[in-house]
Structures are given as C-alpha cells and as structure tokens.
Design a protein around this motif. Structure first.
Motif, mmCIF file in Angstrom:
data_model
loop_
_atom_site.group_PDB
_atom_site.id
_atom_site.type_symbol
_atom_site.label_atom_id
_atom_site.label_comp_id
_atom_site.label_asym_id
_atom_site.label_seq_id
_atom_site.Cartn_x
_atom_site.Cartn_y
_atom_site.Cartn_z
ATOM 1 N N TRP A 60 4.550 -25.141 6.937
ATOM 2 C CA TRP A 60 3.751 -23.966 7.355
ATOM 3 C C TRP A 60 4.660 -22.824 7.759
ATOM 4 N N THR A 102 -1.454 -28.352 14.614
ATOM 5 C CA THR A 102 -0.215 -27.794 14.037
ATOM 6 C C THR A 102 1.016 -28.035 14.910
ATOM 7 N N MET A 158 0.250 -30.116 9.727
ATOM 8 C CA MET A 158 1.300 -29.111 9.559
ATOM 9 C C MET A 158 2.641 -29.531 10.171
ATOM 10 N N CYS A 207 5.075 -27.232 11.807
ATOM 11 C CA CYS A 207 4.932 -25.827 12.197
ATOM 12 C C CYS A 207 6.246 -25.062 12.227
#
Length: 666
Positions: free
Chosen positions: A313, A504, A545, A547
C-alpha cells in the motif's frame, strides 16, 4: 360494607391485570437450552427479553415500527398464528476465518394481523429478531423502536461519532465511523451522545452482550442512545436524504436536508436483524459467527476468482521511497518499484490509492499523465502481481457499471471505495449495489470509509473488507492522548464481532508512548514491532495491507518475510485467552500451519499458551517476541526457533504495548 370489600379485594386484584392488559408469553430456547427468549404480546405492544442460563441479559424491552400512513408494526398487536422451526446444519464459507460454521438455532415466527411478522432466533451464543413486512404496496418507515433494557446499571463500551461539520454544526450522521471506545457506566454516559454499532454491554456474572445488526441491505444503519426509561439503549436512525451536495473534490455526497422518514420500502421486505451476541467470557467474542450466520447467503456459487491476500500500500507511507534513482510519487516508476517489492515477497496485490485519477474531477476515466495503467497492469502481470484501484464513493457511484466493466476488461482486480461517511438508506443501498456490480464483473470490493459490516461479505463474498475502524492511518494525524494500544486490545471484542476490518497494519517505525508523535509523511506506530506482526494474526482481514514503504521493509527483511507468509483467511480460529481492553491471545490454522498471536495493553504481561490444539508429534515453532529493551525501543525484538508439542505450554513475556507471534509447522 367494609367486610364485603375486604373479601372482594383479592378477586379484583387477580382480575385487574387481565382487564387492564391481557398478555401472552411465547418462549423460545436455543438447542442447548442456554439462551431463552421470552416474547410478551399484550393489547398495547410487543416486548421481548433474553436470558442466559437464567441470568437476565436483556430485560423486557418494547419493539415496534411506525409507518408514515399511521400503520404500526408491533403496536396494538393481534396475533394471527405462530410457527416454529429448528435448524442444525453446516455452512462452508468461501472466504472466512473458519473453514466451516455450525448453524444451530431455534426460530419462532409470530404472524400478526395487518400484514407483518416478527421472527426471533435463539442461538447458543445469543439471540436476534427482525420485522418482516408482507404488505403488497410500497410504504415509508417513519421510525423504529428498537430497545435494549437492562436489569441494572451496566458498564458499556461505546464509540460515539465525532460528527463532521455540516452547515455550521457537527452532524452525528456524517462520520467516518473511526472512533475509539469509551468505557463507562451506562448512567454516566452523556445523554446527548449516540454510539454506532457494535456496542458492548457487561451483564450479570461478568457476561458480555455485544449489540449489533445483520443483513442490512436496504435500510438505514442503527445507532443507539440512552433509552427513555431506566437503564436502556434505544435505536436511532439517520433520516432519508432529501438534498445531497457533492463536496471534498466531488468525492463524497454530504446531506444538507433530510425527509421526515427513515426508509422507503417496497412492500414485502425482511428488515435487518437486531443482534445480541452473548459471551460467558470475553475471549468467546473473538471468533463469533452470528452476524455471518444471519446474513443472506450468496446467490452465486463460483467463488474461484475471489482471491484474498496481501497488498503493498502506497498512501500511509506517502509514497516515501528512498535509495532510488527516480522521483518517488504517483507515477509509473514508483508503482513499478512497489510491484517489484510485492513480487519479491509473494505479495498478491499493489493498490493505487488516491491520486491516480485527475484530482478534483471525480471522473475515474481521467487518469493523470504520469500514470500509464495499461503498462502497469502488463508489468504487474509479468511479476505475478495484480492491481487494485482506489475510488471516491461519488465518482464510483455515478457511473458504476461502466467503471467496473472498463477496468475489469483492462485487468484491474478490484476497487477500494472511500468517503461514504454515512449509513443512511441511500449509502447502505450503494454498498450493496457496489458489491453486486463488483461480483458481476469479478472484481474485489474493499468498502473503506464506511460503517461496520453486517453480513454483506456472505451475500457477496467479493466484498472482502470493511473499514469502520480506528485503524493505523489515524497515527498520521493523531491528537495528543490518542491511545492506539488500548484500542487494539478492545476492538477485536466489539467491532470485529461484526466482521473483517480494514485496519492496515505493518508499521516498521515502532515507538513507546512517550516517544510517539503524529507525523503525516513518515508515520509511526505505538507499541512494539512484535505487536505489529501479531496484528496480522489477531485481526480479520481477507485483504490485508502492508502499510509501510517498501524501502523500510527491505531494511527489515526478516520481519517482512514473516508478514508476507501469514494467511489472510483460515481453516480454524481459536480464542485462547483475553479480556477486553487488556490482552488477547488467539490461534489460527491454515493448511496445517498454526499461528498464535498475542497483544497486551501498556502493562507488561506474562501469558501461558497451551498448545493442546496441536496434533500428535513434534513441531517447529518460530517465535517473534519483544526484545529485552522493547519497553524503551519499540523496534527491539528477538526471533527464535524451538521444538514444541501438544503437551507443551509456552510462557511468553510481552513488553508494555507489546505482543508476540508464533508460526508452528510440522
């Protein structure tokens, strides 16, 4: 005369209740007999109560719906007939935290004159009810009374929407559903506040009641507020939008005025389930299936194209690459770097978050000149990586079918949709339609910027994640005093009961509380490195995710390889121990490999992990635990590999704000 009155008084008293209000009580118990629902129907209204092993969880509570034409479901009720049924079967979810779910309940349906029914279900772990309309013509719901009365003043865990500014004042129905929890006595909770679901209530003998809703398909989402009488919570709903104005670069629709009703209904309709999950101890809440069980099953059977997995991400780390020879940002060079990183570690997806489409246009067909999507899709495919696109809700809504058809044909695998920020009937319908359209074109749908899940992930299994959580993105702008560590050991017992969450995680810059400060472009997490690793086992997220920036992960390859290998869906999920707001230990299994994760609050904690869930034989346990100095330097951790077996118990120490994770292989 006095003597005669004395003789008549007991007779009059016995007759009086029947004269004032004749009533009938219908009893429903679950298959095990632990949960009992009593439905009280009298001349005036309908009430229900819920007991668990004879402990009153919900005291008699009135329920009804008022329509705009003066009709009322549940007021002045006249029973036409009752019916009962029992179900004992198994659900095999295609995308879930378990390979199979036992579906066992007893059901009571009460048909009333006037074209409506009430359906009650009793499960071993809770109860639920819903209204069903059999009316032939469309109608509008003016209001609904959904009450949850308690026998005493309980402790509650509530998250109240802050409300965004709208027309010069805070609008509680204009919210991102990203708030931390307040733990308080119900009587001490601000009577002017509302809370979004789920909420957690402490009942008798330390039992918990998690109140939420399920099968929300075409109706506004429910909040709760202080009830009118005694210790109670009452449902409250956003009214139907009348005027909507596009704001925030045209990406979201803000309601400027509302109608005097909450929903438009097409006659024959099953309304959402009002759900009460009951847990004898807190840990039982960590793997409850009730919302999923109450949701409408999928109407399609080919789920082979729905691929869960990890996502590299870009937005949280602000595209901050370094040690590269190109200008990092929203351009093809940067995304090729993300794709190379994903390919190196076997990460299934890369997301192109906000910025790939021309800003301010809210037109998903206008791509910025720095991005060549066809080239990126082709490059990603050559590296065995797929792409997901971010979209603002209003931009996606205005041409949904054409957008999905176009990008699915190009090779895009899904959309992350953002900025809904409401749960009135129109947005609830949007979420369902986005899921349906995504399924039509075989696209994954990640409903970011939205309310809690209510089972849409069962009806449309391609709807793979939901936000409605105070996730790690909040660390980019957190106000002083924000405590994400306490939130992490609270949210799995409340919000996660409703379904998966788009939290996330995966920060590599980990700091203790006194060193934490919000930095938008180079954010950090509160607590230890091992805490971030453990979150991948604790939280339910079929699309999960990573992050942080690829550059940071490449400097921490040992942790990155471990994260990348963790599954995102599971065959088994087992709670080991936990107490809301304090600590969690969970075990999950996929393809014969077990993961055990643990989290603590800001207190250092020693926990014992009983490995009796393992099969016979010896296993290797790869352990990531907090380092000896993790209470000073959050990034400090220790990795070790030991032999274990089913008769072994592991003693693990967690630093303040810490955690651990174990991977157990044959």
């Amino acid at each position: 005369m006095k003597r005669m009155m004395k003789r008549l008084l007991p007779v009059l008293m016995a007759i009086a209740p029947l004269t004032i209000c004749a009533q009938k009580v219908y009893e429903l118990k679950d298959i095990s007999g632990k949960v009992q629902v009593n439905v009280i129907v009298n001349d005036k209204n309908v009430e229900y109560s819920v007991l668990h092993d004879n402990d009153v969880m919900v005291a008699p509570s009135p329920i009804f719906m008022k329509l705009t034409d003066g009709t009322a479901f549940g007021l002045n009720p006249k029973v036409k007939k009752i019916s009962r049924r029992s179900v004992n079967e198994t659900i095999y979810p295609p995308i879930y935290k378990k390979k199979s779910i036992k579906e066992q309940f007893n059901e009571l349906t009460i048909d009333f004159k006037g074209g409506y029914s009430l359906v009650f279900r009793a499960y071993e772990d809770g109860a639920a009810y819903r209204f069903v309309s059999e009316l032939k013509k469309p109608f509008m719901v003016e209001s609904e009374q959904a009450s949850f009365c308690f026998p005493n003043d309980p402790k509650v865990f509530v998250a109240s929407p802050k409300g965004r500014m709208n027309e010069g004042k805070k609008d509680p129905f204009y919210s991102s559903f990203q708030n931390t929890y307040l733990e308080t006595a119900l009587s001490a909770w601000d009577k002017e506040q509302i809370a979004f679901l789920p909420v957690l209530v402490e009942g008798k003998n330390g039992k918990k009641i998690c109140i939420t809703e399920a099968d929300l398909m075409n109706y506004p989402g429910m909040y709760v507020k202080h009830g009118e009488h005694g210790y109670s919570l009452d449902g409250i709903f956003a009214a139907y939008p009348k005027t909507i104005v596009d704001e925030v670069r045209g990406l979201k629709g803000v309601v400027k005025s509302r109608e005097p009703y909450i929903a438009k209904v097409e006659g024959n309709t099953a309304f959402p389930w009002r759900v009460m999950v009951i847990a004898k101890d807190d840990a039982e809440l960590l793997c409850n299936d009730m919302v999923y069980k109450l949701a409408t099953p999928a109407q399609f059977t080919d789920f082979s194209w729905i691929k869960p997995g990890k996502v590299a991400w870009d937005w949280w780390n602000d595209w901050n690459l370094y040690n590269v020879d190109f200008r990092a940002g929203i351009n093809n060079e940067t995304y090729k770097y993300y794709i190379d990183f994903a390919s190196k570690f076997g990460i299934e997806y890369v997301i192109l978050d906000e910025g790939w489409a021309v800003p301010g246009k809210a037109d998903l067909f206008e791509v910025i000149p720095e991005i060549d999507l066809k080239e990126l899709i082709s490059y990603a495919k050559s590296k065995n990586v797929d792409l997901i696109l971010w979209a603002g809700y209003r931009a996606f809504e205005k041409d949904m079918d054409r957008v999905c058809k176009h990008y699915a044909a190009m090779g895009i695998k899904g959309f992350k949709i953002d900025f809904m920020d409401r749960d009135d009937q129109q947005v609830v319908e949007f979420n369902r339609k986005a899921a349906e359209t995504g399924a039509k074109y075989k696209l994954l749908i990640d409903l970011h910027g939205t309310f809690k899940p209510t089972g849409l992930q069962r009806t449309y299994p391609n709807t793979i994640n939901f936000e409605g959580v105070h996730g790690l993105e909040e660390m980019k702008w957190a106000e002083p005093g924000t405590d994400q560590v306490i939130y992490d050991v609270t949210v799995p017992f409340i919000r996660m009961v409703a379904g998966p969450l788009d939290y996330t995680q995966g920060a590599m810059n980990n700091v203790i509380m006194k060193n934490f400060h919000a930095v938008y472009t180079e954010p950090m997490s509160q607590g230890t490195r091992c805490r971030q690793l453990a979150l991948y086992t604790i939280f339910d997220s079929p699309i999960n995710m990573l992050c942080d920036a690829p550059t940071n992960y490449l400097k921490e390859e040992e942790c990155t390889k471990f994260i990348a290998a963790i599954p995102t869906v599971w065959n088994q999920t087992l709670p080991i121990s936990g107490k809301v707001g304090e600590h969690i230990v969970m075990a999950r299994e996929k393809d014969g490999i077990w993961y055990v994760g643990g989290l603590t609050d800001w207190k250092e904690r020693d926990v014992e992990v009983d490995l009796s869930f393992l099969a016979d034989g010896e296993f290797n346990a790869e352990i990531f635990r907090d380092g000896i100095n993790a209470d000073r330097v959050g990034k400090d951790y220790k990795r070790e590999v030991i032999r274990v077996s089913a008769n072994k118990k592991l003693n693990l120490h967690m630093a303040p704000g810490g955690g651990f994770v174990i991977r157990i292989t044959k």
